[in-house]
Design an enzyme around this catalytic site. Structure first.
Site, PDB file in Angstrom:
ATOM      1  N   TYR A  23       0.808  -1.227   0.000  1.00 12.70           N
ATOM      2  CA  TYR A  23       0.000   0.000   0.000  1.00 12.70           C
ATOM      3  C   TYR A  23       0.841   1.277   0.000  1.00 12.70           C
ATOM      4  CZ  TYR A  23      -3.723  -3.253   1.142  1.00 12.70           C
ATOM      5  OH  TYR A  23      -4.612  -4.299   1.113  1.00 12.70           O
ATOM      6  N   HIS A  28      -4.630   6.140  -1.156  1.00 14.52           N
ATOM      7  CA  HIS A  28      -5.272   5.976   0.154  1.00 14.52           C
ATOM      8  C   HIS A  28      -4.292   6.220   1.304  1.00 14.52           C
ATOM      9  CE1 HIS A  28      -9.287   5.226   1.254  1.00 14.52           C
ATOM     10  NE2 HIS A  28      -9.252   3.938   1.528  1.00 14.52           N
ATOM     11  N   TYR A  73      -5.872  -1.020   9.190  1.00 13.52           N
ATOM     12  CA  TYR A  73      -6.433  -0.832   7.854  1.00 13.52           C
ATOM     13  C   TYR A  73      -7.466   0.287   7.924  1.00 13.52           C
ATOM     14  CZ  TYR A  73      -3.761  -4.847   6.442  1.00 13.52           C
ATOM     15  OH  TYR A  73      -2.721  -5.687   6.206  1.00 13.52           O
ATOM     16  N   ASN A  75     -10.508   1.230   6.986  1.00 17.44           N
ATOM     17  CA  ASN A  75     -11.912   1.269   7.390  1.00 17.44           C
ATOM     18  C   ASN A  75     -12.137   1.042   8.879  1.00 17.44           C
ATOM     19  OD1 ASN A  75     -12.219   1.577   4.660  1.00 17.44           O
ATOM     20  ND2 ASN A  75     -13.352  -0.306   4.328  1.00 17.44           N
TER      21      ASN A  75
END
Length: 196
Positions: A23, A28, A73, A75
Site C-alpha cells: 500500500y 489511500h 487498515y 476502514n
C-alpha cells in the site's frame, strides 16, 4: 482538593492509511505520507506500537504532540484513534486527522473544523467511535476518478503517477505546515494560509 489529571499530550495528530508494503505510495495512504513528512520536519520517528497504531511524539512550542498511524487498515481506523485518545485523555477537539480525498486534484489541500465523513470510510469509523463530528481534518487531494463509474477501491489503492510527484511533495509540505499552524495559531489561520 481534587486535581483533574492533565492530559499527557496537548494534541493528537492522526494520519490515515493502510499498513504494508503493497500500500506504500497509494492514494489511500496520503495521510500516512503527510504525517511522515511532519515527522521529518519536526525531528521524530514512529518508534512505539500501542493500541493498533505506530506512535511518535514531538514538541511544538510548549505543547506535546502525539502523532499516530493506525495499523488497523483504513476502514477500522476508529479503534486505534479512540484507544489512544482515551488512554492519553485527548479530547476530540484536540484531534487532527489527515486523509486522502478523491474530490480534489493532486496538489489541493482543504481543512475543515468539523462535519460529515464525506464518504471517507476511515474518517467515518473515527466519527462513529468517538461519537462526534467535531474533529479537525486536513483533506489531501489525490485526484478524481477518471470517470464516475470507475471502481473507487481500485482508484484509491492505485499509486499516484510519477508525473504528479512534484505536486504531491509540495502538498505534503503544506499539510505538515498546516498541522503546525493549527496547533500554534488555530484552524482559521491554517485555512487562510493553506486551503487551496
Amino acid at each position: 482538593m481534587i486535581f483533574k489529571a492533565k492530559p499527557t499530550y496537548d494534541w493528537l495528530v492522526v494520519g490515515l492509511g493502510n499498513p504494508g508494503l503493497q500500500y506504500e505510495n497509494t492514494r489511500h495512504n496520503a495521510g500516512f505520507m503527510a504525517v511522515d513528512k511532519f515527522a521529518e520536519d519536526n525531528g521524530f520517528k514512529f518508534n512505539k506500537n500501542k493500541y493498533n497504531a505506530l506512535l511518535g511524539e514531538c514538541k511544538i512550542g510548549d505543547m506535546r504532540i502525539l502523532v499516530i498511524k493506525p495499523q488497523t487498515y483504513m476502514n477500522n481506523s476508529g479503534s486505534a484513534v479512540t484507544g489512544v485518545s482515551t488512554f492519553y485523555k485527548i479530547p476530540a477537539e484536540r484531534i487532527i486527522v489527515l486523509h486522502d480525498d478523491i474530490s480534489f486534484d493532486v496538489g489541493k489541500l482543504r481543512m475543515r473544523r468539523k462535519g460529515s465523513d464525506g464518504g471517507q470510510k476511515g474518517l467515518r469509523d473515527i466519527i462513529e467511535l468517538l461519537g462526534t463530528e467535531d474533529i479537525t481534518r486536513i483533506k489531501i487531494g489525490v485526484g478524481r476518478k477518471p470517470h464516475p463509474d470507475a471502481d473507487t477501491a481500485n482508484w484509491v489503492l492505485g499509486k499516484i503517477p510519477k508525473e504528479q510527484t512534484a505536486e504531491l511533495e509540495k502538498m505534503l509540505e503544506k499539510a505538515s505546515a498546516a498541522v503546525k499552524e493549527i496547533i500554534l495559531r488555530g484552524i482559521d489561520s491554517a485555512m487562510n494560509k493553506y486551503n487551496s
